[in-house]
Design an enzyme around this catalytic site. Structure first.
Site, mmCIF file in Angstrom:
data_model
loop_
_atom_site.group_PDB
_atom_site.id
_atom_site.type_symbol
_atom_site.label_atom_id
_atom_site.label_comp_id
_atom_site.label_asym_id
_atom_site.label_seq_id
_atom_site.Cartn_x
_atom_site.Cartn_y
_atom_site.Cartn_z
ATOM 1 N NE ARG A 1 -2.694 -4.617 -2.833
ATOM 2 C CZ ARG A 1 -2.160 -4.022 -1.771
ATOM 3 N NH1 ARG A 1 -2.477 -2.756 -1.522
ATOM 4 N NH2 ARG A 1 -1.323 -4.653 -0.984
ATOM 5 C CB CYS B 1 -0.927 0.017 1.206
ATOM 6 S SG CYS B 1 -2.178 -1.278 1.190
#
Length: 211
Positions: free
Chosen positions: A136, A59
């Site tokens: 995601r 991330c």
């Protein structure tokens, strides 16, 4: 705390309650840039994406890469909006740490969703999941608030920022339905025309350049 602004009932399929062509449900939430409503972005394109958790390796690379690509999205009149179940205070601490470590400021808002209300409404999080660490998700939303494309990546693989930019550019170039983007198309390259069955006598009736 996030709040959905309109009464939208997700489709029965838990993982994908909303699909391409659906209106993106409005919501209000706290963010690193202040209170945010999705409808604030009407009139421009929006890439709305979730990340599994703050202070995680993949991330962090995504956020650094997105921050560096901010000008490329802005050139397409496209905004970025992030989301995770972490608290606003965690978001602020993480983005501040990214700036300190990588000398990159995160220019786009990141909203908190501790109740997972927004994530579940959008299908970013399975309705049976206890956290958001498995996906995601990215929603590409047009200026009218319509979802035009959706991508899902697993926890272990970071998104291609180049592909996200290409997706926005391709959607803008083909939104009328009169032109098509071929494989590996890049902005500035020729587009294709829809297949014309009336001209099947021509050998290229199914693959005609729009240029």
């Amino acid at each position: 705390m996030a709040t959905l602004m309109n009464d939208v009932t997700p489709r029965p399929t838990a993982s994908f309650p909303f699909r391409m062509g659906d209106a993106a449900p409005d919501f209000e939430a706290r963010s690193t840039k202040g209170p945010i409503r999705l409808s604030d972005y009407r009139g421009r394109w929006l890439v709305f994406f979730s990340h599994p958790a703050d202070f995680t390796p993949v991330c962090t690379t995504e956020f650094v890469a997105l921050a560096k690509a901010q000008d490329r999205f802005a050139a397409l009149d496209c905004a970025l909006l992030g989301l995770s179940v972490d608290s606003l205070y965690s978001h602020l601490a993480w983005t501040r740490t990214i700036t300190e470590l990588f000398a990159v400021e995160i220019p786009f808002p990141v909203i908190e969703d501790p109740s997972m209300m927004v994530g579940r409404a959008y299908g970013m999080i399975d309705e049976t999941a206890e956290n958001s660490a498995s996906v995601r998700a990215t929603y590409f939303i047009d200026p009218e608030g319509v979802i035009r494309a959706i991508t899902h990546y697993p926890l272990t693989i970071g998104r291609s920022i180049d592909e996200m930019v290409r997706m926005v550019a391709a959607l803008q170039a083909t939104v009328s339905g009169q032109k098509l983007a071929p494989a590996n198309w890049q902005p500035g390259e020729p587009l294709l025309l829809p297949a014309d069955e009336k001209t099947q006598k021509d050998t290229n009736w199914f693959c005609r350049s729009a240029a």
